[in-house]
Write a protein that holds these residues in place. Structure first.
Motif, PDB file in Angstrom:
ATOM      1  N   LYS A 205     -11.130  42.758  13.596  1.00 44.09           N
ATOM      2  CA  LYS A 205     -11.327  44.046  13.211  1.00 44.09           C
ATOM      3  C   LYS A 205     -12.689  44.205  12.482  1.00 44.09           C
ATOM      4  O   LYS A 205     -13.680  44.774  12.702  1.00 44.09           O
ATOM      5  CB  LYS A 205     -10.132  44.696  12.574  1.00 44.09           C
ATOM      6  CG  LYS A 205     -10.519  46.236  12.016  1.00 44.09           C
ATOM      7  CD  LYS A 205      -9.274  46.645  11.645  1.00 44.09           C
ATOM      8  CE  LYS A 205      -9.245  48.137  11.123  1.00 44.09           C
ATOM      9  NZ  LYS A 205     -10.425  48.995  11.066  1.00 44.09           N
TER      10      LYS A 205
ATOM     11  N   VAL B 174     -12.462  41.820   5.178  1.00 44.06           N
ATOM     12  CA  VAL B 174     -11.862  42.337   4.049  1.00 44.06           C
ATOM     13  C   VAL B 174     -12.847  42.443   3.026  1.00 44.06           C
ATOM     14  O   VAL B 174     -13.569  41.756   2.471  1.00 44.06           O
ATOM     15  CB  VAL B 174     -10.671  41.577   3.695  1.00 44.06           C
ATOM     16  CG1 VAL B 174      -9.885  42.335   2.271  1.00 44.06           C
ATOM     17  CG2 VAL B 174      -9.502  41.669   4.809  1.00 44.06           C
TER      18      VAL B 174
ATOM     19  N   ILE C  81      -2.310  46.123  11.768  1.00 48.28           N
ATOM     20  CA  ILE C  81      -3.519  45.449  11.141  1.00 48.28           C
ATOM     21  C   ILE C  81      -2.882  44.038  10.250  1.00 48.28           C
ATOM     22  O   ILE C  81      -2.003  44.368   9.370  1.00 48.28           O
ATOM     23  CB  ILE C  81      -4.298  46.448  10.157  1.00 48.28           C
ATOM     24  CG1 ILE C  81      -5.024  47.481  11.214  1.00 48.28           C
ATOM     25  CG2 ILE C  81      -5.358  45.560   9.570  1.00 48.28           C
ATOM     26  CD1 ILE C  81      -5.953  48.242  10.463  1.00 48.28           C
ATOM     27  N   THR C  82      -3.500  43.138  10.181  1.00 50.39           N
ATOM     28  CA  THR C  82      -3.146  41.897   9.372  1.00 50.39           C
ATOM     29  C   THR C  82      -4.228  41.363   8.921  1.00 50.39           C
ATOM     30  O   THR C  82      -5.331  41.609   9.533  1.00 50.39           O
ATOM     31  CB  THR C  82      -2.137  40.786  10.320  1.00 50.39           C
ATOM     32  OG1 THR C  82      -1.612  39.894   9.230  1.00 50.39           O
ATOM     33  CG2 THR C  82      -3.215  40.276  11.258  1.00 50.39           C
ATOM     34  N   ILE C  83      -4.185  40.525   7.667  1.00 52.24           N
ATOM     35  CA  ILE C  83      -5.004  39.829   7.049  1.00 52.24           C
ATOM     36  C   ILE C  83      -4.982  38.449   7.513  1.00 52.24           C
ATOM     37  O   ILE C  83      -3.944  37.818   7.062  1.00 52.24           O
ATOM     38  CB  ILE C  83      -5.158  40.178   5.704  1.00 52.24           C
ATOM     39  CG1 ILE C  83      -5.529  41.553   5.276  1.00 52.24           C
ATOM     40  CG2 ILE C  83      -6.211  39.295   5.065  1.00 52.24           C
ATOM     41  CD1 ILE C  83      -5.308  41.967   3.921  1.00 52.24           C
TER      42      ILE C  83
ATOM     43  N   TYR D   4     -10.155  38.484   6.611  1.00 53.16           N
ATOM     44  CA  TYR D   4     -10.534  39.198   7.761  1.00 53.16           C
ATOM     45  C   TYR D   4      -9.386  40.043   8.189  1.00 53.16           C
ATOM     46  O   TYR D   4      -8.304  39.405   8.029  1.00 53.16           O
ATOM     47  CB  TYR D   4     -11.057  38.424   8.801  1.00 53.16           C
ATOM     48  CG  TYR D   4     -12.304  37.513   8.547  1.00 53.16           C
ATOM     49  CD1 TYR D   4     -13.544  38.096   8.416  1.00 53.16           C
ATOM     50  CD2 TYR D   4     -12.024  36.356   8.098  1.00 53.16           C
ATOM     51  CE1 TYR D   4     -14.698  37.018   8.226  1.00 53.16           C
ATOM     52  CE2 TYR D   4     -13.158  35.198   7.973  1.00 53.16           C
ATOM     53  CZ  TYR D   4     -14.348  35.754   7.636  1.00 53.16           C
ATOM     54  OH  TYR D   4     -15.290  35.120   7.577  1.00 53.16           O
ATOM     55  N   TYR D   5      -9.545  41.309   8.278  1.00 58.80           N
ATOM     56  CA  TYR D   5      -8.891  42.195   9.148  1.00 58.80           C
ATOM     57  C   TYR D   5      -8.508  41.727  10.657  1.00 58.80           C
ATOM     58  O   TYR D   5      -9.670  41.795  11.277  1.00 58.80           O
ATOM     59  CB  TYR D   5      -9.020  43.535   9.125  1.00 58.80           C
ATOM     60  CG  TYR D   5      -8.928  44.153   7.565  1.00 58.80           C
ATOM     61  CD1 TYR D   5      -7.773  44.255   7.206  1.00 58.80           C
ATOM     62  CD2 TYR D   5     -10.018  44.719   7.071  1.00 58.80           C
ATOM     63  CE1 TYR D   5      -7.449  44.940   5.919  1.00 58.80           C
ATOM     64  CE2 TYR D   5      -9.806  45.175   5.547  1.00 58.80           C
ATOM     65  CZ  TYR D   5      -8.424  45.332   5.091  1.00 58.80           C
ATOM     66  OH  TYR D   5      -8.462  45.840   3.739  1.00 58.80           O
ATOM     67  N   TYR D   6      -7.410  41.748  11.113  1.00 59.90           N
ATOM     68  CA  TYR D   6      -7.139  41.606  12.803  1.00 59.90           C
ATOM     69  C   TYR D   6      -6.198  42.508  13.125  1.00 59.90           C
ATOM     70  O   TYR D   6      -5.008  42.937  12.551  1.00 59.90           O
ATOM     71  CB  TYR D   6      -6.744  40.335  12.900  1.00 59.90           C
ATOM     72  CG  TYR D   6      -7.804  39.180  13.021  1.00 59.90           C
ATOM     73  CD1 TYR D   6      -8.250  38.749  14.068  1.00 59.90           C
ATOM     74  CD2 TYR D   6      -8.246  38.588  11.885  1.00 59.90           C
ATOM     75  CE1 TYR D   6      -9.213  37.743  14.332  1.00 59.90           C
ATOM     76  CE2 TYR D   6      -9.273  37.353  11.806  1.00 59.90           C
ATOM     77  CZ  TYR D   6      -9.520  37.034  13.207  1.00 59.90           C
ATOM     78  OH  TYR D   6     -10.825  36.148  13.114  1.00 59.90           O
ATOM     79  N   TRP D   7      -6.461  43.031  14.436  1.00 64.23           N
ATOM     80  CA  TRP D   7      -5.461  43.923  15.020  1.00 64.23           C
ATOM     81  C   TRP D   7      -4.364  42.882  15.696  1.00 64.23           C
ATOM     82  O   TRP D   7      -4.967  41.896  16.142  1.00 64.23           O
ATOM     83  CB  TRP D   7      -6.037  44.657  16.267  1.00 64.23           C
ATOM     84  CG  TRP D   7      -6.831  45.790  15.539  1.00 64.23           C
ATOM     85  CD1 TRP D   7      -8.187  45.834  16.021  1.00 64.23           C
ATOM     86  CD2 TRP D   7      -6.535  47.011  15.170  1.00 64.23           C
ATOM     87  NE1 TRP D   7      -8.726  47.106  15.387  1.00 64.23           N
ATOM     88  CE2 TRP D   7      -7.526  47.705  15.129  1.00 64.23           C
ATOM     89  CE3 TRP D   7      -5.204  47.502  15.128  1.00 64.23           C
ATOM     90  CZ2 TRP D   7      -7.574  49.027  14.392  1.00 64.23           C
ATOM     91  CZ3 TRP D   7      -4.857  48.944  14.490  1.00 64.23           C
ATOM     92  CH2 TRP D   7      -6.195  49.481  14.129  1.00 64.23           C
TER      93      TRP D   7
END
Length: 107
Positions: free
Chosen positions: A100, A103, A74-76, A84-87
């Motif tokens: 995802k 935040v 998971i990265t922001i 936002y969170y992203y895979w």
């Protein structure tokens, strides 16, 4: 019955073929016995190694989408002052991402 020597398998290394061709009949029988025992040993060990390799696979997080690999992290990302969170994962030479959730600043 033919007096021609047998043809070695095409994928057998030349140095192995040469070594076998130089060996006596007695030595070839010893090699055959050893090779058969070694093959049986490796066949018995293969399922054990495969099971050990499968134990090392990490479990998938419950919220991981089906189209995202288990190795994803998971990265922001910040877009227009929103986070936002992203895979994110690597696919060959490319880095791929999948949305995802936003935040939550209260976290």
């Amino acid at each position: 019955m033919t007096h021609e020597p047998p043809i070695p398998p095409a994928n057998l290394p030349t140095e192995v073929v040469n070594t076998l061709n130089e060996a006596t009949a007695e030595r070839l029988r010893e090699i055959a016995t050893y090779a058969e025992a070694l093959a049986e040993h490796k066949e018995r060990e293969a399922p054990v190694k495969k099971a050990a390799d499968q134990d090392e696979v990490e479990e998938r997080p419950d919220d991981l989408p089906a189209d995202v690999p288990a190795k994803a992290t998971i990265t922001i990302k910040e877009i227009n002052d929103n986070r936002y969170y992203y895979w994110q994962w690597r696919d060959g030479e490319k880095v791929k991402s999948k949305y995802k959730a936003p935040v939550n600043p209260d976290d």
